[in-house]
Every structure is written in structure tokens, then in C-alpha cells.
Scaffold this motif. Structure first.
Motif, mmCIF file in Angstrom:
data_model
loop_
_atom_site.group_PDB
_atom_site.id
_atom_site.type_symbol
_atom_site.label_atom_id
_atom_site.label_comp_id
_atom_site.label_asym_id
_atom_site.label_seq_id
_atom_site.Cartn_x
_atom_site.Cartn_y
_atom_site.Cartn_z
ATOM 1 N N CYS A 51 -22.759 -16.204 -14.426
ATOM 2 C CA CYS A 51 -21.925 -15.031 -14.220
ATOM 3 C C CYS A 51 -20.462 -15.460 -14.330
ATOM 4 O O CYS A 51 -20.047 -16.433 -13.711
ATOM 5 C CB CYS A 51 -22.195 -14.431 -12.843
ATOM 6 S SG CYS A 51 -23.912 -13.894 -12.659
ATOM 7 N N ASP A 58 -23.151 -6.123 -12.343
ATOM 8 C CA ASP A 58 -23.796 -6.805 -11.217
ATOM 9 C C ASP A 58 -24.390 -8.132 -11.670
ATOM 10 O O ASP A 58 -25.165 -8.194 -12.623
ATOM 11 C CB ASP A 58 -24.912 -5.949 -10.627
ATOM 12 C CG ASP A 58 -24.376 -4.752 -9.876
ATOM 13 O OD1 ASP A 58 -23.291 -4.867 -9.282
ATOM 14 O OD2 ASP A 58 -25.051 -3.707 -9.884
ATOM 15 N N CYS A 59 -24.048 -9.205 -10.951
ATOM 16 C CA CYS A 59 -24.612 -10.526 -11.218
ATOM 17 C C CYS A 59 -25.955 -10.632 -10.497
ATOM 18 O O CYS A 59 -26.038 -10.440 -9.289
ATOM 19 C CB CYS A 59 -23.665 -11.622 -10.724
ATOM 20 S SG CYS A 59 -24.320 -13.278 -10.986
ATOM 21 N N PRO A 60 -27.058 -10.947 -11.212
ATOM 22 C CA PRO A 60 -28.363 -11.048 -10.558
ATOM 23 C C PRO A 60 -28.495 -12.254 -9.637
ATOM 24 O O PRO A 60 -29.406 -12.302 -8.816
ATOM 25 C CB PRO A 60 -29.351 -11.165 -11.718
ATOM 26 C CG PRO A 60 -28.585 -11.126 -12.964
ATOM 27 C CD PRO A 60 -27.142 -11.068 -12.651
ATOM 28 N N ASN A 62 -25.962 -13.649 -7.384
ATOM 29 C CA ASN A 62 -25.372 -13.451 -6.059
ATOM 30 C C ASN A 62 -24.980 -11.988 -5.789
ATOM 31 O O ASN A 62 -24.355 -11.710 -4.783
ATOM 32 C CB ASN A 62 -24.160 -14.364 -5.893
ATOM 33 C CG ASN A 62 -23.136 -14.154 -6.993
ATOM 34 O OD1 ASN A 62 -23.226 -13.221 -7.774
ATOM 35 N ND2 ASN A 62 -22.161 -15.042 -7.061
ATOM 36 N N HIS A 63 -25.321 -11.083 -6.688
ATOM 37 C CA HIS A 63 -25.094 -9.634 -6.544
ATOM 38 C C HIS A 63 -23.617 -9.278 -6.379
ATOM 39 O O HIS A 63 -23.283 -8.314 -5.705
ATOM 40 C CB HIS A 63 -25.930 -9.069 -5.391
ATOM 41 C CG HIS A 63 -27.384 -9.367 -5.534
ATOM 42 N ND1 HIS A 63 -28.172 -8.780 -6.497
ATOM 43 C CD2 HIS A 63 -28.192 -10.230 -4.858
ATOM 44 C CE1 HIS A 63 -29.409 -9.246 -6.394
ATOM 45 N NE2 HIS A 63 -29.455 -10.137 -5.410
ATOM 46 N N GLU A 64 -22.731 -10.029 -6.999
ATOM 47 C CA GLU A 64 -21.309 -9.713 -7.005
ATOM 48 C C GLU A 64 -20.964 -9.033 -8.320
ATOM 49 O O GLU A 64 -21.700 -9.141 -9.304
ATOM 50 C CB GLU A 64 -20.468 -10.982 -6.843
ATOM 51 C CG GLU A 64 -20.625 -11.638 -5.488
ATOM 52 C CD GLU A 64 -19.780 -12.894 -5.368
ATOM 53 O OE1 GLU A 64 -19.075 -13.240 -6.336
ATOM 54 O OE2 GLU A 64 -19.842 -13.543 -4.315
ATOM 55 N N LYS A 65 -19.829 -8.355 -8.372
ATOM 56 C CA LYS A 65 -19.373 -7.704 -9.590
ATOM 57 C C LYS A 65 -18.674 -8.731 -10.473
ATOM 58 O O LYS A 65 -17.754 -9.410 -10.040
ATOM 59 C CB LYS A 65 -18.411 -6.563 -9.263
ATOM 60 C CG LYS A 65 -19.022 -5.456 -8.417
ATOM 61 C CD LYS A 65 -20.047 -4.695 -9.229
ATOM 62 C CE LYS A 65 -20.574 -3.518 -8.413
ATOM 63 N NZ LYS A 65 -21.570 -2.759 -9.117
#
Length: 79
Positions: A51, A58-60, A62-65
């Protein structure tokens, strides 16, 4: 008499070709179906992923943008 033997031989040849063609086709479709099932069952757990940046995706991991999610291919499952 020769015509009857020739007709019987040709009929047998045509029937053999039709039966062989339909049997061979089913086997090919079955093999392709099994490859697709294995590919779907394998999942994507071993695919390298990165990412990059800040953004709206959405990054798979760490779920951050993030701006970009880059994925690659893994040859680990082939061996």
C-alpha cells in the motif's frame, strides 16, 4: 454384398468417431473445471501486496486509506 459390408464399415467408423469426440470433449471440460475450482480454492493469501501513499483507497493489509494498492504474483504455490 460389397455395398452392405462397405456401408456397415462406414457406419461403424462414423459411430466410433462420434463416440470418441464426445468422450474427449467431456474430459477436456472436466479438466478445465477442476483447474478453475483449484484456482478459486487457493485464495490470494500468498500474493505480495503493498500500500502506497495517502488517498481514498482502502488498504487490505491495515485498512487505512492509501493512494495505490499494488499486488503481484506469487510462484510459491506452483512447487
Amino acid at each position: 454384398m460389397k455395398k452392405k459390408v462397405l456401408l456397415a464399415g462406414m457406419s461403424l467408423l462414423v459411430m466410433t468417431m462420434v463416440c470418441y469426440g464426445s468422450f474427449h470433449k467431456e474430459k477436456t471440460e472436466s479438466a478445465l473445471l477442476m483447474e478453475n475450482i483449484e484456482a478459486l480454492a487457493g485464495g490470494e493469501s500468498h500474493v505480495p501486496m503493498h500500500c502506497v501513499g495517502f488517498g481514498t483507497v482502502d488498504c487490505p493489509i491495515n485498512h487505512e486509506k492509501v493512494k495505490i494498492v499494488a499486488t503481484g504474483y506469487s510462484l510459491e504455490d506452483l512447487y
